[in-house]
Design an enzyme around this catalytic site. Structure first.
Site, short mmCIF file in Angstrom:
data_model
loop_
_atom_site.label_atom_id
_atom_site.label_comp_id
_atom_site.label_asym_id
_atom_site.label_seq_id
_atom_site.Cartn_x
_atom_site.Cartn_y
_atom_site.Cartn_z
N GLU A 106 -6.02 8.74 9.91
CA GLU A 106 -4.55 8.35 10.35
C GLU A 106 -4.35 9.07 11.86
O GLU A 106 -4.81 9.80 12.36
CB GLU A 106 -3.65 8.96 9.49
CG GLU A 106 -3.73 8.63 8.07
CD GLU A 106 -3.96 7.09 7.70
OE1 GLU A 106 -3.53 6.27 8.48
OE2 GLU A 106 -4.14 6.75 6.58
N GLU B 296 0.76 -1.27 -0.06
CA GLU B 296 -0.02 -0.22 -0.02
C GLU B 296 0.91 1.20 0.02
O GLU B 296 1.68 1.31 0.96
CB GLU B 296 -0.91 0.10 1.02
CG GLU B 296 -2.12 -0.82 1.13
CD GLU B 296 -2.98 -0.68 2.53
OE1 GLU B 296 -2.96 0.48 3.15
OE2 GLU B 296 -3.62 -1.58 2.62
#
Length: 260
Positions: A57, A46
């Site tokens: 995040e 990724e």
């Protein structure tokens, strides 16, 4: 129908899927990290396209995004790096980024460029299932797999998302943002079972996984495991010297995942 490169990565073994933020510490290092991680047993990689407000995040990956943007990384430069990688590597590559990054580039232009550069899939963690179609229709047109995320939520919702999923299903191990956790309490086995009742598709677990023990535990219940923050931490700590540290970490995690 022939199997996609992403689905092939799950055949016959458990998949270890590392995440890195493109351009942290710089794009040359990003390219070298991909080769090193592939060599050490990563099944899919990724690549995060940096964004100024990465809502899914935790602090580790947020900081990496800001470092990369501060270093002048743009979406175009990320595509150029993928072109270089594709001269030397066939590993399945998936972008993880945010709807805004795709929108501002132009959705069709972005997905077409993904196809041209040899990307395989796209993860947009801020796009809910209900708004997925506007991206998914373009992805299908160009043969890019839009990866669905499933959180610990209602059974009906998990089944609904699974039925329309492609590539693999990203099972989010815990609600909240990315980052390492000391223990994961979600019943991953149950999530995976619900997905597979709806569709025969690989399931990989992410969010909060950092140790080989956790990787092995998750791979007993799912088809693969995704790790980001622990790797991005190494990139942050070692900068341009991070490649051997990341390589060693990926080797230990891939071995743990495949030991199951």
């Amino acid at each position: 129908m022939s199997m996609s490169r992403i689905q092939e990565a799950f055949q016959g073994k458990k998949a270890f899927i590392p995440f890195i933020t493109c351009g942290d510490p710089d794009l040359e290092t990003t390219e070298q990290l991909v080769y090193a991680m592939e060599k050490e047993g990563a099944a899919v990689i990724e690549l995060g396209i940096p964004f100024s407000d990465p809502t899914a995040e935790g602090p580790v990956i947020q900081a990496a995004n800001l470092r990369a943007l501060g270093g002048g990384v743009t979406t175009d430069k990320v595509f150029e790096t993928v072109e270089k990688i594709r001269k030397n590597s066939r590993i399945p590559l998936v972008f993880m980024t945010y709807a805004n990054v795709v929108f501002s580039y132009g959705t069709e232009r972005f997905v077409k460029r993904m196809k041209e550069t040899g990307m395989d899939g796209l993860i947009l963690p801020d796009v809910p299932f209900e708004e997925k179609e506007e991206f998914d229709s373009v992805c299908r047109e160009y043969g890019i797999e839009l990866i669905s995320l499933i959180a610990p939520t209602s059974h009906e919702r998990i089944r609904m998302i699974a039925e329309k999923a492609s590539g693999f299903v990203y099972c989010v191990s815990s609600l909240g943002v990315t980052g390492t956790r000391s223990e994961i309490t979600t019943d991953i086995g149950e999530m995976v079972r619900l997905v597979k009742e709806a569709k025969d598709i690989p399931c990989a677990v992410g969010f909060g996984i950092s140790t080989p023990e956790q990787a092995a535990e998750m791979c007993r219940q799912a088809d693969g495991v995704i790790v980001g923050s622990a790797i991005v931490k190494l990139c942050g700590a070692h900068g341009r010297d991070c490649v051997p540290y990341v390589a060693e970490y990926v080797r230990s995690m891939a071995e743990a995942a495949q030991s199951v």
